[in-house]
Design an enzyme around this catalytic site. Structure first.
Site, PDB file in Angstrom:
ATOM      1  N   HIS A 229       0.773  -1.383   0.054  1.00  0.00           N
ATOM      2  CA  HIS A 229       0.073   0.253   0.399  1.00  0.00           C
ATOM      3  C   HIS A 229       1.158   1.546  -0.143  1.00  0.00           C
ATOM      4  CE1 HIS A 229      -4.121  -1.999   1.557  1.00  0.00           C
ATOM      5  NE2 HIS A 229      -3.319  -2.794   0.575  1.00  0.00           N
TER       6      HIS A 229
ATOM      7  N   GLU B  21       0.817   3.934   1.948  1.00  0.00           N
ATOM      8  CA  GLU B  21       1.662   4.104   2.974  1.00  0.00           C
ATOM      9  C   GLU B  21       2.956   3.564   3.536  1.00  0.00           C
ATOM     10  OE1 GLU B  21      -1.956   3.567   2.547  1.00  0.00           O
ATOM     11  OE2 GLU B  21      -3.091   3.815   3.903  1.00  0.00           O
TER      12      GLU B  21
ATOM     13  N   CYS C  41      -6.238   1.076   5.658  1.00  0.00           N
ATOM     14  CA  CYS C  41      -6.919  -0.162   5.560  1.00  0.00           C
ATOM     15  C   CYS C  41      -6.133  -0.436   7.482  1.00  0.00           C
ATOM     16  CB  CYS C  41      -6.685  -1.650   4.920  1.00  0.00           C
ATOM     17  SG  CYS C  41      -5.059  -1.442   4.623  1.00  0.00           S
TER      18      CYS C  41
ATOM     19  N   CYS D 223      -2.886  -1.245   7.586  1.00  0.00           N
ATOM     20  CA  CYS D 223      -1.621  -0.224   7.695  1.00  0.00           C
ATOM     21  C   CYS D 223      -1.448   0.573   8.643  1.00  0.00           C
ATOM     22  CB  CYS D 223      -1.721   0.417   6.292  1.00  0.00           C
ATOM     23  SG  CYS D 223      -1.326  -0.433   5.089  1.00  0.00           S
TER      24      CYS D 223
END
Length: 152
Positions: free
Chosen positions: A75, A77, A103, A106
């Protein structure tokens, strides 16, 4: 002429970074900052040096995991945090700007590394058809400030 605020600059940069994504399904960008300076950048996609989903799996995207998510990508991040870590840049106390709410996975990483504030543009829950933004809920529960960014 009025000058744009840093929040506007960083979220716009995150939106532009999202355009770099090779993901067939979603394009997400992230910017990590500290004291009005950029610390790291990221966008979603497979680990560097592996493949590009839009080239290798242009029709359907890469294989899905048991929850229906991409099995190969990091992802945005995660990429920003990992790049900072790889370059020995501390992220504790940073602010994260991301085009989609984190999410839950994360969110756990964001909390663990000590990021203090998260701005997000779009809801992950709305994108995935979930009842709530679990990552946002998690971060708020444990004291991380989370703000839904509103475009001007």
């Amino acid at each position: 002429m009025s000058k744009p605020g840093f929040d506007d600059i960083y979220m716009e940069l995150a939106e532009n970074l999202a355009k770099r994504s090779h993901c067939v399904k979603a394009h997400v960008g992230a910017v990590l900052t500290k004291d009005t300076r950029i610390v790291s950048l990221g966008y979603n996609g497979p680990p560097a040096g592996t493949h590009n989903c839009d080239e290798e799996f242009p029709e359907q995207g890469c294989p899905r995991d048991s929850k229906g998510s991409c099995s190969l990508a990091l992802h945005a991040e995660q990429n920003a945090i990992l790049y900072a870590s790889k370059n020995n840049v501390a992220v504790e106390g940073c602010t994260l700007y991301v085009t989609m709410a984190p999410c839950i996975s994360c969110a756990r990483v964001i909390y663990t590394v000590g990021i203090k504030k998260v701005f997000f543009l779009h809801s992950y829950a709305e994108y995935k058809g979930l009842p709530s933004d679990e990552g946002v809920d998690f971060l708020q529960k444990f004291g991380v400030e989370v703000v839904r960014y509103k475009k001007k």
